[in-house]
Scaffold this motif. Structure first.
Motif, PDB file in Angstrom:
ATOM      1  N   PRO A 161       0.837  -1.212   0.000  1.00  0.00           N
ATOM      2  CA  PRO A 161       0.000   0.000   0.000  1.00  0.00           C
ATOM      3  C   PRO A 161       0.861   1.246   0.000  1.00  0.00           C
ATOM      4  CG  PRO A 161      -0.717  -1.561   1.696  1.00  0.00           C
ATOM      5  CD  PRO A 161       0.603  -2.054   1.184  1.00  0.00           C
ATOM      6  N   SER A 162       0.426   2.259  -0.729  1.00  0.00           N
ATOM      7  CA  SER A 162       1.143   3.534  -0.744  1.00  0.00           C
ATOM      8  C   SER A 162       0.914   4.275   0.565  1.00  0.00           C
ATOM      9  CB  SER A 162       0.664   4.392  -1.914  1.00  0.00           C
ATOM     10  OG  SER A 162       1.212   5.685  -1.823  1.00  0.00           O
ATOM     11  N   VAL A 163       1.988   4.743   1.162  1.00  0.00           N
ATOM     12  CA  VAL A 163       1.889   5.545   2.377  1.00  0.00           C
ATOM     13  C   VAL A 163       1.764   7.022   2.015  1.00  0.00           C
ATOM     14  CG1 VAL A 163       3.057   6.205   4.525  1.00  0.00           C
ATOM     15  CG2 VAL A 163       3.172   3.840   3.700  1.00  0.00           C
ATOM     16  N   ARG A 164       2.450   7.449   0.938  1.00  0.00           N
ATOM     17  CA  ARG A 164       2.404   8.850   0.528  1.00  0.00           C
ATOM     18  C   ARG A 164       0.971   9.342   0.360  1.00  0.00           C
ATOM     19  NH1 ARG A 164       6.793   6.730  -2.116  1.00  0.00           N
ATOM     20  NH2 ARG A 164       8.711   8.004  -2.113  1.00  0.00           N
ATOM     21  N   THR A 238      -1.290  10.425  13.981  1.00  0.00           N
ATOM     22  CA  THR A 238      -1.959   9.897  12.791  1.00  0.00           C
ATOM     23  C   THR A 238      -2.750   8.652  13.175  1.00  0.00           C
ATOM     24  OG1 THR A 238       0.002   8.596  12.268  1.00  0.00           O
ATOM     25  CG2 THR A 238      -0.182  10.761  11.249  1.00  0.00           C
ATOM     26  N   SER A 239      -3.725   8.299  12.363  1.00  0.00           N
ATOM     27  CA  SER A 239      -4.509   7.092  12.618  1.00  0.00           C
ATOM     28  C   SER A 239      -4.623   6.302  11.332  1.00  0.00           C
ATOM     29  CB  SER A 239      -5.906   7.450  13.138  1.00  0.00           C
ATOM     30  OG  SER A 239      -6.623   8.190  12.169  1.00  0.00           O
ATOM     31  N   GLY A 240      -4.691   4.998  11.459  1.00  0.00           N
ATOM     32  CA  GLY A 240      -4.912   4.134  10.317  1.00  0.00           C
ATOM     33  C   GLY A 240      -3.665   3.722   9.566  1.00  0.00           C
ATOM     34  N   LEU A 241      -2.488   4.257   9.925  1.00  0.00           N
ATOM     35  CA  LEU A 241      -1.291   3.904   9.165  1.00  0.00           C
ATOM     36  C   LEU A 241      -0.866   2.461   9.384  1.00  0.00           C
ATOM     37  CD1 LEU A 241       0.985   7.091   9.383  1.00  0.00           C
ATOM     38  CD2 LEU A 241      -0.697   6.455   7.651  1.00  0.00           C
ATOM     39  N   VAL A 242      -1.261   1.851  10.512  1.00  0.00           N
ATOM     40  CA  VAL A 242      -0.898   0.453  10.746  1.00  0.00           C
ATOM     41  C   VAL A 242      -1.472  -0.443   9.657  1.00  0.00           C
ATOM     42  CG1 VAL A 242      -2.878  -0.084  12.233  1.00  0.00           C
ATOM     43  CG2 VAL A 242      -0.759  -1.371  12.503  1.00  0.00           C
ATOM     44  N   SER A 243      -2.603  -0.041   9.086  1.00  0.00           N
ATOM     45  CA  SER A 243      -3.220  -0.841   8.034  1.00  0.00           C
ATOM     46  C   SER A 243      -2.393  -0.871   6.759  1.00  0.00           C
ATOM     47  CB  SER A 243      -4.618  -0.301   7.708  1.00  0.00           C
ATOM     48  OG  SER A 243      -5.481  -0.421   8.817  1.00  0.00           O
ATOM     49  N   LEU A 244      -1.407   0.023   6.639  1.00  0.00           N
ATOM     50  CA  LEU A 244      -0.601   0.131   5.423  1.00  0.00           C
ATOM     51  C   LEU A 244       0.725  -0.612   5.534  1.00  0.00           C
ATOM     52  CD1 LEU A 244      -1.119   3.946   4.732  1.00  0.00           C
ATOM     53  CD2 LEU A 244      -2.546   2.027   3.988  1.00  0.00           C
ATOM     54  N   VAL A 245       0.970  -1.297   6.637  1.00  0.00           N
ATOM     55  CA  VAL A 245       2.260  -1.951   6.845  1.00  0.00           C
ATOM     56  C   VAL A 245       2.421  -3.187   5.967  1.00  0.00           C
ATOM     57  CG1 VAL A 245       3.631  -3.256   8.521  1.00  0.00           C
ATOM     58  CG2 VAL A 245       2.585  -1.077   9.189  1.00  0.00           C
ATOM     59  N   GLU A 246       1.419  -4.028   5.917  1.00  0.00           N
ATOM     60  CA  GLU A 246       1.550  -5.341   5.283  1.00  0.00           C
ATOM     61  C   GLU A 246       1.663  -5.256   3.768  1.00  0.00           C
ATOM     62  OE1 GLU A 246       2.350  -8.104   6.331  1.00  0.00           O
ATOM     63  OE2 GLU A 246       1.022  -9.781   5.874  1.00  0.00           O
ATOM     64  N   CYS A 247       2.627  -5.971   3.212  1.00  0.00           N
ATOM     65  CA  CYS A 247       2.761  -6.137   1.765  1.00  0.00           C
ATOM     66  C   CYS A 247       2.375  -7.568   1.401  1.00  0.00           C
ATOM     67  CB  CYS A 247       4.191  -5.837   1.322  1.00  0.00           C
ATOM     68  SG  CYS A 247       4.733  -4.141   1.664  1.00  0.00           S
ATOM     69  N   ASP A 248       2.367  -7.852   0.114  1.00  0.00           N
ATOM     70  CA  ASP A 248       1.936  -9.162  -0.327  1.00  0.00           C
ATOM     71  C   ASP A 248       2.849  -9.678  -1.424  1.00  0.00           C
ATOM     72  OD1 ASP A 248       0.407 -11.413  -0.416  1.00  0.00           O
ATOM     73  OD2 ASP A 248      -1.472 -10.408  -0.911  1.00  0.00           O
ATOM     74  N   ALA A 249       2.894 -10.988  -1.562  1.00  0.00           N
ATOM     75  CA  ALA A 249       3.577 -11.605  -2.697  1.00  0.00           C
ATOM     76  C   ALA A 249       2.682 -11.479  -3.920  1.00  0.00           C
ATOM     77  CB  ALA A 249       3.865 -13.077  -2.397  1.00  0.00           C
TER      78      ALA A 249
END
Length: 576
Positions: A161-164, A238-249
């Motif tokens: 997920p893009s953090v920017r 900030t809130s909700g940024l933890v949801s952007l940590v995981e990447c996927d194969a």
């Protein structure tokens, strides 16, 4: 529909000596002839499945009630290949089509505030979002050769997920530090891509797990650092940024090697058209401390405007003439965005140079005509090529072909715990069950879900063949224990847990919450079942693996409704 050579199911075998999960393909040898034996190894007569559902005996403190919610069966046709829980912010992140019921506004970019302001298909006003991959009927010949060829030419990579694009206003004093960490996010993703390239042409679940675990650790540290930088500079937490940590194969490259059954289809036929707008958050400079609050309010207003417009696309489908969307939705949306972007420029200009070019970000388009990159903002080294939107009257994506089977019924139940009372779920809790990628990530989180009506004492990890008069069913239980603190976690799982299968108790430190169970029933002709002609939409490397079934949920019940649900369950009642 154009006839094509379709797929054969892909079997995954664990090689004990190496621990490597290797994809094995069984095909008709490219002869273009149907081989029922290889197709039917993914199907099982339900009578051959032994009863395996065990419900722990309720104890003295058990909560035995059931609260049922009616959100319909996706009669309004909200389909999307987005996954707002597991792939937030990534357009077409699922690579397969989902049925969505409940929340009408949800897209992969929806904020909690957007979800809370949405309409819903649920009769009791529940604005939660419930979504799962669709089932299709495809009567064409299936051959695994095409999938095998596509995999052999594919280099796996990571998609993140893009953090920017999801950051709040970054105070000017934190801009340099945040930019440094964003650049580091790009570098660690690029390094992960290089590691995964070692398994080109094959699937190595052990390598994938190692790469993703290391990447998760690094991204969690960097994203927390970004949050700390913003807070230390006066930007608030900030809130909700933890949801952007995981990447996927990602095996997105397989799509290029697969033929699509529909060519040259106009965007107007795409599934649940979405409005795409240029991103704004990643275009802003450092914001003067005096303007941070006003800019954040304006950014939230832009998000809400987009969600409202996307909801209107669903609720006004079929209304007006050819120019209805342009005149009634896109035009007013551009005017409103222009005004908000002007306010952002004015707020910044009071204490710094006004950012140039914000007015060019006002115009939006409908799915299939998107400006900019398909991931919603600046591309990163780990952003695969954009996938096509669902196309044609069957809403098809590459290798996910055939007519969508609409559920005959969807039963949503909130259930109790065998050993204790339940506490209300927190609002905006994210939850998932099953695993969409048991082949490429390993089967640890995958769950058997398939059965037939009248046989719910057994669940299979293969597609069921049901007796005459019995419906094909998917029974999907979500985790029923919560850590008491978090609405999401870095891997979207650790904040929740399943109760002990034998006792029903939650593990230490976790509290019982209303356990969500979704039962989806289908009227699938028996000859289609016997011939192995129905299948689950899936990621390309899963090739319709029935063990890749999964379901996702975001709780948007009000606190009062969730308390009502918990009270009903704790009192042992049956409510709706």
């Amino acid at each position: 529909m154009h006839t094509r050579t379709a797929r054969i199911a892909m079997a995954a075998a664990v090689v004990a000596a190496t621990g490597v999960l290797t994809a094995t393909f069984v095909s008709s040898g490219g002869k273009g002839t149907a081989d029922a034996a290889t197709e039917l190894n993914q199907f099982v007569p339900i009578q051959q499945v032994q009863p395996n559902v065990r419900n722990p005996a309720p104890g003295a403190q058990a909560s035995s009630g059931v609260f049922t919610v009616d959100c319909g069966t996706n009669g309004n046709g909200k389909f999307s290949p987005d996954n707002p829980v597991a792939q937030p912010g990534i357009k077409n992140g699922a690579e397969h089509l989902h049925d969505f019921i409940g929340n009408l506004a949800i897209t992969t970019n929806s904020s909690d505030a957007d979800l809370d302001a949405s309409g819903t298909t649920c009769r009791n006003g529940d604005k939660s979002s419930y979504f799962w991959p669709v089932v299709r009927i495809d009567r064409t010949v299936r051959s695994g050769a095409e999938v095998a060829r596509a995999l052999s030419a594919t280099t796996p990579m990571v998609t993140c997920p893009s953090v920017r694009n999801r950051l709040p206003a970054v105070p000017a004093r934190a801009r340099a530090a945040v930019d440094t960490r964003l650049a580091s996010l790009d570098r660690v993703a690029a390094a992960a891509d290089k590691r995964m390239a070692a398994s080109k042409g094959r699937i190595d679940a052990r390598l994938n797990a190692s790469v993703l675990a290391d990447l998760r650790t690094q991204r969690a540290r960097l994203i927390k650092g970004i949050s700390d930088d913003i807070a230390a500079a006066g930007g608030g937490r900030t809130s909700g940024l933890v949801s952007l940590v995981e990447c996927d194969a990602s095996y997105d490259g397989m799509h290029a090697g697969m033929r699509h059954s529909v060519a040259g289809v106009k965007a107007a036929l795409a599934a649940s058209a979405q409005i795409q707008c240029p991103t704004v958050r990643d275009k802003l400079p450092g914001v003067p401390a005096q303007a941070v609050g006003e800019v954040n309010r304006s950014l939230a207003e832009l998000d809400r405007q987009l969600s409202e417009a996307n909801e209107r696309l669903i609720t006004t489908r079929g209304q007006g003439g050819n120019n209805f969307v342009d005149n009634a939705i896109l035009g007013p949306l551009k005017a409103k965005r222009t005004a908000v972007l002007d306010r952002i420029g004015i707020a910044i200009s009071r204490n710094a140079a006004r950012p140039q070019g914000l007015e060019t970000l006002a115009g939006c388009t409908v799915t299939g005509q998107t400006e900019g990159d398909q991931n919603g903002g600046a591309a990163t080294p780990s952003a695969p090529a954009a996938l096509p939107d669902p196309q044609g009257p069957n809403l098809e994506l590459p290798n996910n072909t055939g007519g969508v089977v609409r559920p005959a019924s969807v039963l949503i139940e909130y259930r109790g715990n065998a050993t204790s009372k339940v506490v209300p779920m927190p609002k905006f809790l994210r939850a998932l069950t099953g695993d969409a990628k048991p082949t490429s990530r390993g089967p640890a989180n995958a769950r058997a879900t398939w059965t037939c009506s009248g046989f719910t004492d057994r669940l299979a990890d293969k597609y069921p063949i049901c007796p005459k008069g019995s419906q094909v069913q998917r029974v999907q239980d979500f985790p029923g224990c919560w850590d008491g603190k978090n609405i999401d976690s870095t891997n979207h799982r650790d904040h929740l847990a399943f109760a002990d299968a034998a006792t029903g108790a939650c593990k230490q430190g976790f509290a019982a919450i209303p356990q969500l169970r979704i039962t989806i029933s289908y009227d699938i002709p028996r000859d289609v079942q016997v011939k192995g002609q129905f299948a689950l939409d899936s990621f390309p490397e899963e090739d319709h693996n029935p063990f890749s079934d999964h379901n996702d949920f975001i709780n948007v019940n009000s606190a009062q409704t969730m308390q009502k649900i918990a009270t009903c369950i704790n009192k042992g009642k049956t409510c709706r």
